[in-house]
Design a protein around this motif. Sequence first.
Motif, PDB file in Angstrom:
ATOM      1  N   GLU A 279      11.335  10.432  -5.161  1.00  8.60           N
ATOM      2  CA  GLU A 279      11.436  11.035  -3.833  1.00  8.60           C
ATOM      3  C   GLU A 279      10.042  11.419  -3.339  1.00  8.60           C
ATOM      4  O   GLU A 279       9.119  11.599  -4.133  1.00  8.60           O
ATOM      5  N   LEU A 280       9.930  11.515  -2.022  1.00  5.75           N
ATOM      6  CA  LEU A 280       8.649  11.859  -1.397  1.00  5.75           C
ATOM      7  C   LEU A 280       8.853  13.069  -0.501  1.00  5.75           C
ATOM      8  O   LEU A 280       9.765  13.066   0.331  1.00  5.75           O
ATOM      9  N   ASP A 281       7.992  14.072  -0.661  1.00  5.37           N
ATOM     10  CA  ASP A 281       8.040  15.172   0.320  1.00  5.37           C
ATOM     11  C   ASP A 281       7.279  14.720   1.564  1.00  5.37           C
ATOM     12  O   ASP A 281       6.763  13.599   1.631  1.00  5.37           O
ATOM     13  N   GLY A 282       7.219  15.580   2.572  1.00  8.11           N
ATOM     14  CA  GLY A 282       6.604  15.198   3.839  1.00  8.11           C
ATOM     15  C   GLY A 282       5.171  14.730   3.683  1.00  8.11           C
ATOM     16  O   GLY A 282       4.770  13.701   4.249  1.00  8.11           O
ATOM     17  N   ALA A 283       4.402  15.469   2.905  1.00 10.57           N
ATOM     18  CA  ALA A 283       2.986  15.120   2.729  1.00 10.57           C
ATOM     19  C   ALA A 283       2.830  13.782   2.008  1.00 10.57           C
ATOM     20  O   ALA A 283       1.976  12.961   2.368  1.00 10.57           O
ATOM     21  N   ALA A 284       3.684  13.545   1.013  1.00  7.95           N
ATOM     22  CA  ALA A 284       3.617  12.285   0.254  1.00  7.95           C
ATOM     23  C   ALA A 284       4.056  11.106   1.122  1.00  7.95           C
ATOM     24  O   ALA A 284       3.470  10.023   1.068  1.00  7.95           O
TER      25      ALA A 284
ATOM     26  N   ARG B 281       0.834  -1.210   0.000  1.00  8.46           N
ATOM     27  CA  ARG B 281       0.000   0.000   0.000  1.00  8.46           C
ATOM     28  C   ARG B 281       0.871   1.264   0.000  1.00  8.46           C
ATOM     29  O   ARG B 281       0.524   2.260  -0.637  1.00  8.46           O
ATOM     30  N   PHE B 282       1.970   1.212   0.742  1.00 13.23           N
ATOM     31  CA  PHE B 282       2.909   2.335   0.780  1.00 13.23           C
ATOM     32  C   PHE B 282       3.372   2.665  -0.644  1.00 13.23           C
ATOM     33  O   PHE B 282       3.319   3.815  -1.083  1.00 13.23           O
ATOM     34  N   GLY B 283       3.793   1.632  -1.377  1.00 12.28           N
ATOM     35  CA  GLY B 283       4.309   1.833  -2.727  1.00 12.28           C
ATOM     36  C   GLY B 283       3.257   2.317  -3.702  1.00 12.28           C
ATOM     37  O   GLY B 283       3.501   3.234  -4.502  1.00 12.28           O
ATOM     38  N   THR B 284       2.079   1.715  -3.632  1.00 14.62           N
ATOM     39  CA  THR B 284       0.990   2.100  -4.542  1.00 14.62           C
ATOM     40  C   THR B 284       0.624   3.562  -4.364  1.00 14.62           C
ATOM     41  O   THR B 284       0.408   4.302  -5.336  1.00 14.62           O
ATOM     42  N   THR B 285       0.568   4.001  -3.106  1.00 15.68           N
ATOM     43  CA  THR B 285       0.186   5.378  -2.814  1.00 15.68           C
ATOM     44  C   THR B 285       1.302   6.354  -3.184  1.00 15.68           C
ATOM     45  O   THR B 285       1.047   7.445  -3.694  1.00 15.68           O
TER      46      THR B 285
ATOM     47  N   ALA C  88       1.235  10.382   3.526  1.00 13.93           N
ATOM     48  CA  ALA C  88       0.117   9.725   2.843  1.00 13.93           C
ATOM     49  C   ALA C  88       0.425   8.253   2.574  1.00 13.93           C
ATOM     50  O   ALA C  88      -0.430   7.374   2.746  1.00 13.93           O
ATOM     51  N   ALA C  89       1.659   7.972   2.162  1.00 17.12           N
ATOM     52  CA  ALA C  89       2.057   6.593   1.856  1.00 17.12           C
ATOM     53  C   ALA C  89       2.069   5.739   3.131  1.00 17.12           C
ATOM     54  O   ALA C  89       1.592   4.603   3.139  1.00 17.12           O
TER      55      ALA C  89
ATOM     56  N   GLU D 181      -3.420   1.757   6.995  1.00 21.28           N
ATOM     57  CA  GLU D 181      -4.823   1.384   6.744  1.00 21.28           C
ATOM     58  C   GLU D 181      -4.918  -0.018   6.149  1.00 21.28           C
ATOM     59  O   GLU D 181      -5.870  -0.758   6.415  1.00 21.28           O
ATOM     60  N   GLY D 182      -3.895  -0.392   5.375  1.00 18.52           N
ATOM     61  CA  GLY D 182      -3.840  -1.753   4.843  1.00 18.52           C
ATOM     62  C   GLY D 182      -3.684  -2.780   5.956  1.00 18.52           C
ATOM     63  O   GLY D 182      -4.305  -3.844   5.940  1.00 18.52           O
TER      64      GLY D 182
END
Length: 213
Positions: A103-108, A93-97, A111-112, A118-119
């Motif tokens: 790279e991921l910013d804080g919000a991304a 789920r982390f990867g899909t999101t 969310a991940a 949640e999964g």
Amino acid sequence: MGDGTASLPQLLDWLSRFSALVTENRTYLTELDSAIGDADHGVNMVRGMTAVMEKIGAAPPEAVDALFKTVGMTMVSTVGGASGPLYGTFFLRFGTTAGAVTELDGAALAAALRAGFEGVIARGKAELNDKTMVDAMSPAIDALDAAVAGGASVSDAAAAAFSAAEAGREATIPLVARKGRASYLGERSAGHLDPGATSTAMLFQSLAGALAG
């Protein structure tokens, strides 16, 4: 780059650190699990993360979604017990999101991680205070969300998440287990640390370490 994002190399470092940490604590995790479970959590986590590191080492993925899809599927296929499907679902789920990014910013990142959490909830059907990995993961995700919303760097947000995960792990000691093998013990499950919450705290310890820079 810099403080503002979690890069693909840092996310790889997260997994590497987590693998090293569960390997180093294999006996400890198994001892915790022998008190209230099947005595296989340490062995299972080491098997899964060793397989993960071999798989991504042989063919390093070039985007976050591909990386965590590999991680999740490897965990599901190599780890026995409840932890394989739960950690596997978390990483998938982390990867899909996160998506096909490098790279991921804080919000991304937030969310991940929340999607992964949640999964775990959907798969394990556990709630807070059931004495499971949820007890460490839920406060960690909330703390990271709050830190990111307050403008914290990804490294500071990850540090806050680790701190909350540790507190959540410790909070499992007096709880009576309501899910998994430990729940068969009833009241006798109280007074013991939950192994899943303990490995989850290690997951966030590893993330904080990888993002500390």
